[in-house]
Design a protein around this motif. Structure first.
Motif, PDB file in Angstrom:
ATOM      1  N   LEU A  99     -23.728 -31.605  13.364  1.00 16.97           N
ATOM      2  CA  LEU A  99     -22.566 -32.245  12.761  1.00 16.97           C
ATOM      3  C   LEU A  99     -23.066 -33.102  11.615  1.00 16.97           C
ATOM      4  O   LEU A  99     -23.858 -34.022  11.836  1.00 16.97           O
ATOM      5  CB  LEU A  99     -21.826 -33.100  13.786  1.00 16.97           C
ATOM      6  CG  LEU A  99     -20.511 -33.711  13.319  1.00 16.97           C
ATOM      7  CD1 LEU A  99     -19.436 -32.647  13.175  1.00 16.97           C
ATOM      8  CD2 LEU A  99     -20.044 -34.804  14.266  1.00 16.97           C
TER       9      LEU A  99
ATOM     10  N   GLU B 292      -9.514 -30.425   8.022  1.00 18.06           N
ATOM     11  CA  GLU B 292     -10.575 -29.687   7.341  1.00 18.06           C
ATOM     12  C   GLU B 292     -10.421 -28.208   7.663  1.00 18.06           C
ATOM     13  O   GLU B 292     -10.000 -27.862   8.766  1.00 18.06           O
ATOM     14  CB  GLU B 292     -11.946 -30.192   7.820  1.00 18.06           C
ATOM     15  CG  GLU B 292     -13.118 -29.689   7.032  1.00 18.06           C
ATOM     16  CD  GLU B 292     -14.415 -30.378   7.422  1.00 18.06           C
ATOM     17  OE1 GLU B 292     -14.378 -31.358   8.192  1.00 18.06           O
ATOM     18  OE2 GLU B 292     -15.468 -29.929   6.953  1.00 18.06           O
TER      19      GLU B 292
ATOM     20  N   PHE C 207     -16.837 -22.289  12.284  1.00 18.36           N
ATOM     21  CA  PHE C 207     -15.709 -23.209  12.224  1.00 18.36           C
ATOM     22  C   PHE C 207     -14.571 -22.588  11.410  1.00 18.36           C
ATOM     23  O   PHE C 207     -14.804 -21.989  10.359  1.00 18.36           O
ATOM     24  CB  PHE C 207     -16.174 -24.506  11.571  1.00 18.36           C
ATOM     25  CG  PHE C 207     -15.089 -25.478  11.225  1.00 18.36           C
ATOM     26  CD1 PHE C 207     -14.577 -25.554   9.937  1.00 18.36           C
ATOM     27  CD2 PHE C 207     -14.599 -26.346  12.187  1.00 18.36           C
ATOM     28  CE1 PHE C 207     -13.596 -26.468   9.609  1.00 18.36           C
ATOM     29  CE2 PHE C 207     -13.612 -27.269  11.872  1.00 18.36           C
ATOM     30  CZ  PHE C 207     -13.109 -27.329  10.582  1.00 18.36           C
TER      31      PHE C 207
ATOM     32  N   ASN D 257     -25.544 -36.002  11.288  1.00 19.90           N
ATOM     33  CA  ASN D 257     -25.103 -37.159  12.051  1.00 19.90           C
ATOM     34  C   ASN D 257     -25.570 -37.038  13.501  1.00 19.90           C
ATOM     35  O   ASN D 257     -26.028 -38.004  14.094  1.00 19.90           O
ATOM     36  CB  ASN D 257     -23.591 -37.244  11.988  1.00 19.90           C
ATOM     37  CG  ASN D 257     -23.058 -38.448  12.719  1.00 19.90           C
ATOM     38  OD1 ASN D 257     -23.092 -38.499  13.943  1.00 19.90           O
ATOM     39  ND2 ASN D 257     -22.588 -39.428  11.969  1.00 19.90           N
ATOM     40  N   ASN D 258     -25.368 -35.853  14.058  1.00 15.92           N
ATOM     41  CA  ASN D 258     -25.872 -35.595  15.400  1.00 15.92           C
ATOM     42  C   ASN D 258     -26.119 -34.110  15.592  1.00 15.92           C
ATOM     43  O   ASN D 258     -25.716 -33.293  14.753  1.00 15.92           O
ATOM     44  CB  ASN D 258     -24.929 -36.130  16.486  1.00 15.92           C
ATOM     45  CG  ASN D 258     -23.598 -35.400  16.550  1.00 15.92           C
ATOM     46  OD1 ASN D 258     -23.535 -34.201  16.776  1.00 15.92           O
ATOM     47  ND2 ASN D 258     -22.515 -36.140  16.340  1.00 15.92           N
TER      48      ASN D 258
ATOM     49  N   THR E 241     -17.611 -34.984   8.103  1.00 16.72           N
ATOM     50  CA  THR E 241     -17.026 -33.668   8.362  1.00 16.72           C
ATOM     51  C   THR E 241     -16.704 -33.546   9.839  1.00 16.72           C
ATOM     52  O   THR E 241     -17.309 -34.211  10.669  1.00 16.72           O
ATOM     53  CB  THR E 241     -17.966 -32.534   7.927  1.00 16.72           C
ATOM     54  OG1 THR E 241     -17.338 -31.272   8.245  1.00 16.72           O
ATOM     55  CG2 THR E 241     -19.288 -32.590   8.642  1.00 16.72           C
ATOM     56  N   ASP E 242     -15.747 -32.705  10.145  1.00 19.27           N
ATOM     57  CA  ASP E 242     -15.385 -32.452  11.536  1.00 19.27           C
ATOM     58  C   ASP E 242     -16.135 -31.263  12.102  1.00 19.27           C
ATOM     59  O   ASP E 242     -16.147 -31.061  13.304  1.00 19.27           O
ATOM     60  CB  ASP E 242     -13.891 -32.090  11.652  1.00 19.27           C
ATOM     61  CG  ASP E 242     -12.987 -33.193  11.185  1.00 19.27           C
ATOM     62  OD1 ASP E 242     -11.823 -32.885  10.878  1.00 19.27           O
ATOM     63  OD2 ASP E 242     -13.443 -34.340  11.128  1.00 19.27           O
ATOM     64  N   LYS E 243     -16.677 -30.427  11.233  1.00 14.43           N
ATOM     65  CA  LYS E 243     -17.066 -29.124  11.738  1.00 14.43           C
ATOM     66  C   LYS E 243     -18.487 -29.084  12.258  1.00 14.43           C
ATOM     67  O   LYS E 243     -19.420 -29.570  11.618  1.00 14.43           O
ATOM     68  CB  LYS E 243     -16.871 -28.052  10.675  1.00 14.43           C
ATOM     69  CG  LYS E 243     -17.761 -28.156   9.481  1.00 14.43           C
ATOM     70  CD  LYS E 243     -17.454 -27.008   8.527  1.00 14.43           C
ATOM     71  CE  LYS E 243     -18.352 -27.060   7.309  1.00 14.43           C
ATOM     72  NZ  LYS E 243     -17.970 -26.042   6.317  1.00 14.43           N
ATOM     73  N   LEU E 244     -18.625 -28.471  13.413  1.00 11.87           N
ATOM     74  CA  LEU E 244     -19.935 -28.170  13.959  1.00 11.87           C
ATOM     75  C   LEU E 244     -20.447 -26.896  13.302  1.00 11.87           C
ATOM     76  O   LEU E 244     -19.700 -25.942  13.133  1.00 11.87           O
ATOM     77  CB  LEU E 244     -19.844 -27.945  15.472  1.00 11.87           C
ATOM     78  CG  LEU E 244     -19.624 -29.168  16.344  1.00 11.87           C
ATOM     79  CD1 LEU E 244     -19.349 -28.733  17.774  1.00 11.87           C
ATOM     80  CD2 LEU E 244     -20.814 -30.099  16.286  1.00 11.87           C
TER      81      LEU E 244
END
Lengths: 111, 115
Positions: A92, B56, B45, A30-31, A96-99
Protein backbone atom coordinates in the motif's frame (compact mmCIF):
# COMPACT_ATOMS: atom_id res chain seq x y z
CA UNK A 1 6.18 -0.20 -12.81
CA UNK A 2 5.73 -3.67 -11.45
CA UNK A 3 5.30 -3.87 -7.74
CA UNK A 4 5.47 -6.96 -5.63
CA UNK A 5 7.37 -9.85 -7.02
CA UNK A 6 7.56 -12.93 -4.88
CA UNK A 7 10.12 -15.63 -4.95
CA UNK A 8 10.26 -18.46 -5.17
CA UNK A 9 7.30 -18.94 -7.50
CA UNK A 10 6.78 -22.38 -6.02
CA UNK A 11 8.05 -24.09 -2.90
CA UNK A 12 7.62 -27.69 -1.77
CA UNK A 13 8.53 -28.79 1.73
CA UNK A 14 7.79 -31.49 4.26
CA UNK A 15 5.55 -30.96 7.24
CA UNK A 16 7.50 -29.59 10.16
CA UNK A 17 9.97 -27.67 8.00
CA UNK A 18 10.07 -23.90 7.78
CA UNK A 19 8.95 -22.08 4.66
CA UNK A 20 10.41 -18.74 3.64
CA UNK A 21 8.91 -16.59 0.93
CA UNK A 22 10.27 -13.30 -0.27
CA UNK A 23 8.71 -10.24 -1.82
CA UNK A 24 10.36 -7.31 -3.52
CA UNK A 25 8.81 -4.05 -4.56
CA UNK A 26 9.88 -0.95 -6.38
CA UNK A 27 8.35 2.17 -4.88
CA UNK A 28 8.19 3.48 -1.33
CA UNK A 29 5.30 2.11 0.64
CA UNK A 30 3.14 2.84 3.62
CA UNK A 31 2.74 -0.79 4.58
CA UNK A 32 3.06 -4.29 3.25
CA UNK A 33 0.55 -7.06 3.81
CA UNK A 34 0.66 -10.81 3.28
CA UNK A 35 -2.37 -12.78 2.16
CA UNK A 36 -3.04 -16.47 1.68
CA UNK A 37 -5.22 -17.93 -1.02
CA UNK A 38 -6.29 -21.54 -1.08
CA UNK A 39 -6.80 -22.86 -4.58
CA UNK A 40 -9.60 -20.93 -6.30
CA UNK A 41 -10.74 -19.35 -3.06
CA UNK A 42 -10.70 -15.94 -1.43
CA UNK A 43 -7.80 -14.00 0.03
CA UNK A 44 -7.20 -14.37 3.73
CA UNK A 45 -5.30 -11.57 5.43
CA UNK A 46 -2.33 -12.89 7.41
CA UNK A 47 -0.27 -10.00 8.67
CA UNK A 48 0.45 -6.33 8.06
CA UNK A 49 3.78 -4.63 8.61
CA UNK A 50 4.16 -0.88 8.48
CA UNK A 51 7.04 0.91 6.82
CA UNK A 52 8.51 1.93 10.18
CA UNK A 53 8.51 -1.65 11.46
CA UNK A 54 11.23 -4.19 10.80
CA UNK A 55 9.75 -7.40 12.09
CA UNK A 56 6.39 -8.71 13.17
CA UNK A 57 5.13 -12.02 14.52
CA UNK A 58 1.76 -13.67 14.51
CA UNK A 59 1.61 -17.25 15.74
CA UNK A 60 3.82 -19.32 13.43
CA UNK A 61 4.29 -16.40 11.06
CA UNK A 62 7.20 -14.03 11.08
CA UNK A 63 7.41 -11.14 8.66
CA UNK A 64 10.38 -8.89 8.10
CA UNK A 65 10.57 -5.68 6.14
CA UNK A 66 13.70 -4.03 4.80
CA UNK A 67 12.72 -0.72 3.28
CA UNK A 68 16.28 0.03 2.19
CA UNK A 69 16.23 -3.09 0.03
CA UNK A 70 12.52 -2.79 -0.70
CA UNK A 71 11.93 -6.35 0.31
CA UNK A 72 9.97 -8.42 2.76
CA UNK A 73 10.01 -12.03 3.82
CA UNK A 74 7.35 -14.29 5.26
CA UNK A 75 8.51 -17.20 7.38
CA UNK A 76 6.11 -19.96 8.33
CA UNK A 77 7.61 -22.12 11.04
CA UNK A 78 6.79 -25.77 11.66
CA UNK A 79 4.67 -25.96 8.53
CA UNK A 80 1.59 -28.11 8.29
CA UNK A 81 -0.18 -29.68 5.32
CA UNK A 82 -2.98 -27.16 5.89
CA UNK A 83 -0.52 -24.35 5.07
CA UNK A 84 -0.59 -25.49 1.45
CA UNK A 85 -1.79 -22.42 -0.47
CA UNK A 86 -0.58 -19.47 -2.52
CA UNK A 87 0.91 -16.59 -0.58
CA UNK A 88 0.82 -13.03 -1.86
CA UNK A 89 2.41 -9.85 -0.68
CA UNK A 90 0.52 -6.64 -1.29
CA UNK A 91 1.85 -3.15 -0.86
CA UNK A 92 0.00 0.00 0.00
CA UNK A 93 1.58 3.23 -1.09
CA UNK A 94 0.93 6.59 0.50
CA UNK A 95 -2.12 8.58 -0.56
CA UNK A 96 -3.85 5.69 -2.21
CA UNK A 97 -6.46 3.10 -1.34
CA UNK A 98 -5.27 0.39 -3.62
CA UNK A 99 -3.28 -2.65 -2.68
CA UNK A 100 -0.81 -3.76 -5.30
CA UNK A 101 -0.37 -7.49 -5.27
CA UNK A 102 2.62 -9.57 -6.17
CA UNK A 103 2.68 -12.65 -8.32
CA UNK A 104 2.53 -15.05 -5.39
CA UNK A 105 4.38 -18.10 -4.12
CA UNK A 106 2.66 -21.48 -4.36
CA UNK A 107 3.54 -23.43 -1.22
CA UNK A 108 3.02 -27.17 -1.07
CA UNK A 109 3.51 -28.87 2.30
CA UNK A 110 3.68 -32.64 2.14
CA UNK A 111 2.52 -34.66 5.15
CA UNK B 1 -15.86 -13.52 13.23
CA UNK B 2 -17.47 -11.08 10.80
CA UNK B 3 -16.62 -11.62 7.17
CA UNK B 4 -17.26 -10.25 3.72
CA UNK B 5 -19.70 -12.30 1.71
CA UNK B 6 -20.21 -12.37 -2.04
CA UNK B 7 -22.91 -13.71 -4.33
CA UNK B 8 -23.07 -15.54 -6.58
CA UNK B 9 -20.03 -17.74 -6.13
CA UNK B 10 -20.05 -18.52 -9.86
CA UNK B 11 -21.65 -16.72 -12.78
CA UNK B 12 -21.68 -17.71 -16.43
CA UNK B 13 -22.87 -15.16 -18.95
CA UNK B 14 -22.90 -14.50 -22.65
CA UNK B 15 -20.71 -11.79 -24.13
CA UNK B 16 -22.59 -8.51 -24.24
CA UNK B 17 -24.81 -9.29 -21.28
CA UNK B 18 -24.94 -7.24 -18.12
CA UNK B 19 -23.88 -8.80 -14.85
CA UNK B 20 -24.19 -7.60 -11.29
CA UNK B 21 -21.90 -8.98 -8.65
CA UNK B 22 -22.99 -8.55 -5.08
CA UNK B 23 -21.09 -8.11 -1.87
CA UNK B 24 -22.03 -7.64 1.74
CA UNK B 25 -19.10 -5.93 3.48
CA UNK B 26 -18.37 -6.26 7.18
CA UNK B 27 -21.07 -4.31 8.95
CA UNK B 28 -19.09 -1.51 10.63
CA UNK B 29 -16.79 -0.97 7.65
CA UNK B 30 -17.04 2.21 5.67
CA UNK B 31 -14.66 1.63 2.77
CA UNK B 32 -15.27 -0.83 0.00
CA UNK B 33 -13.20 -2.18 -2.83
CA UNK B 34 -13.38 -4.39 -5.88
CA UNK B 35 -10.42 -6.33 -7.20
CA UNK B 36 -10.18 -8.96 -9.87
CA UNK B 37 -7.86 -11.84 -10.65
CA UNK B 38 -7.68 -13.21 -14.15
CA UNK B 39 -6.74 -16.88 -14.05
CA UNK B 40 -3.03 -17.29 -13.41
CA UNK B 41 -2.43 -13.56 -13.03
CA UNK B 42 -2.02 -11.06 -10.22
CA UNK B 43 -4.86 -9.66 -8.19
CA UNK B 44 -5.63 -6.21 -9.64
CA UNK B 45 -7.33 -3.25 -8.04
CA UNK B 46 -10.47 -2.00 -9.76
CA UNK B 47 -12.11 0.61 -7.57
CA UNK B 48 -12.53 1.93 -4.05
CA UNK B 49 -15.70 3.49 -2.70
CA UNK B 50 -16.50 5.64 0.29
CA UNK B 51 -19.39 7.82 1.33
CA UNK B 52 -21.38 6.87 -1.73
CA UNK B 53 -18.78 7.82 -4.23
CA UNK B 54 -15.76 6.38 -5.96
CA UNK B 55 -12.58 7.48 -4.25
CA UNK B 56 -10.12 5.82 -6.59
CA UNK B 57 -10.29 3.70 -9.72
CA UNK B 58 -7.84 1.94 -11.99
CA UNK B 59 -7.50 2.08 -15.76
CA UNK B 60 -9.37 -1.21 -15.95
CA UNK B 61 -12.45 0.41 -14.43
CA UNK B 62 -13.80 1.98 -17.59
CA UNK B 63 -17.32 3.10 -18.51
CA UNK B 64 -18.50 -0.49 -18.69
CA UNK B 65 -18.09 -0.80 -14.94
CA UNK B 66 -20.08 0.84 -12.19
CA UNK B 67 -20.43 0.41 -8.46
CA UNK B 68 -23.28 1.14 -6.16
CA UNK B 69 -24.28 0.86 -2.54
CA UNK B 70 -28.02 0.44 -3.06
CA UNK B 71 -28.83 0.03 0.63
CA UNK B 72 -27.11 -0.08 3.98
CA UNK B 73 -25.58 -3.49 3.51
CA UNK B 74 -24.93 -4.34 -0.14
CA UNK B 75 -22.17 -3.17 -2.44
CA UNK B 76 -22.45 -4.09 -6.09
CA UNK B 77 -20.26 -4.16 -9.17
CA UNK B 78 -22.05 -3.94 -12.49
CA UNK B 79 -20.49 -4.76 -15.82
CA UNK B 80 -22.77 -3.34 -18.49
CA UNK B 81 -21.74 -5.29 -21.54
CA UNK B 82 -19.42 -8.13 -20.71
CA UNK B 83 -16.44 -9.04 -22.85
CA UNK B 84 -14.55 -12.32 -22.98
CA UNK B 85 -11.62 -10.68 -21.20
CA UNK B 86 -13.83 -9.83 -18.22
CA UNK B 87 -13.67 -13.51 -17.25
CA UNK B 88 -11.98 -13.50 -13.88
CA UNK B 89 -12.45 -13.96 -10.16
CA UNK B 90 -13.88 -10.76 -8.69
CA UNK B 91 -13.14 -10.00 -5.07
CA UNK B 92 -14.90 -7.51 -2.87
CA UNK B 93 -13.07 -6.13 0.15
CA UNK B 94 -13.88 -3.76 2.96
CA UNK B 95 -12.01 -1.87 5.65
CA UNK B 96 -12.96 0.26 8.59
CA UNK B 97 -11.14 3.20 7.13
CA UNK B 98 -8.56 3.82 4.43
CA UNK B 99 -6.19 5.47 6.83
CA UNK B 100 -2.72 4.14 6.39
CA UNK B 101 -2.35 0.63 7.58
CA UNK B 102 -5.97 -0.38 7.68
CA UNK B 103 -6.43 -3.99 6.71
CA UNK B 104 -8.66 -4.79 3.76
CA UNK B 105 -10.73 -7.91 4.36
CA UNK B 106 -11.59 -9.87 1.26
CA UNK B 107 -14.63 -11.92 0.38
CA UNK B 108 -14.48 -15.41 -1.15
CA UNK B 109 -14.90 -14.06 -4.68
CA UNK B 110 -17.27 -14.50 -7.60
CA UNK B 111 -15.93 -16.47 -10.51
CA UNK B 112 -17.24 -14.87 -13.70
CA UNK B 113 -17.05 -16.71 -16.98
CA UNK B 114 -17.99 -14.83 -20.14
CA UNK B 115 -18.73 -17.03 -23.16
Amino acid sequence: SQQGEEDPQALSIQEGENATMNCSYKTSINNLQWYRQNSGRGLVHLILIRSNEREKHSGRLRVTLDTSKKSSSLLITASRAADTASYFCATLRYNTDKLIFGTGTRLQVFP
Amino acid sequence: EPEVTQTPSHQVTQMGQEVILRCVPISNHLYFYWYRQILGQKVEFLVSFYNNEISEKSEIFDDQFSVERPDGSNFTLKIRSTKLEDSAMYFCASSESPTPGETQYFGPGTRLLVL
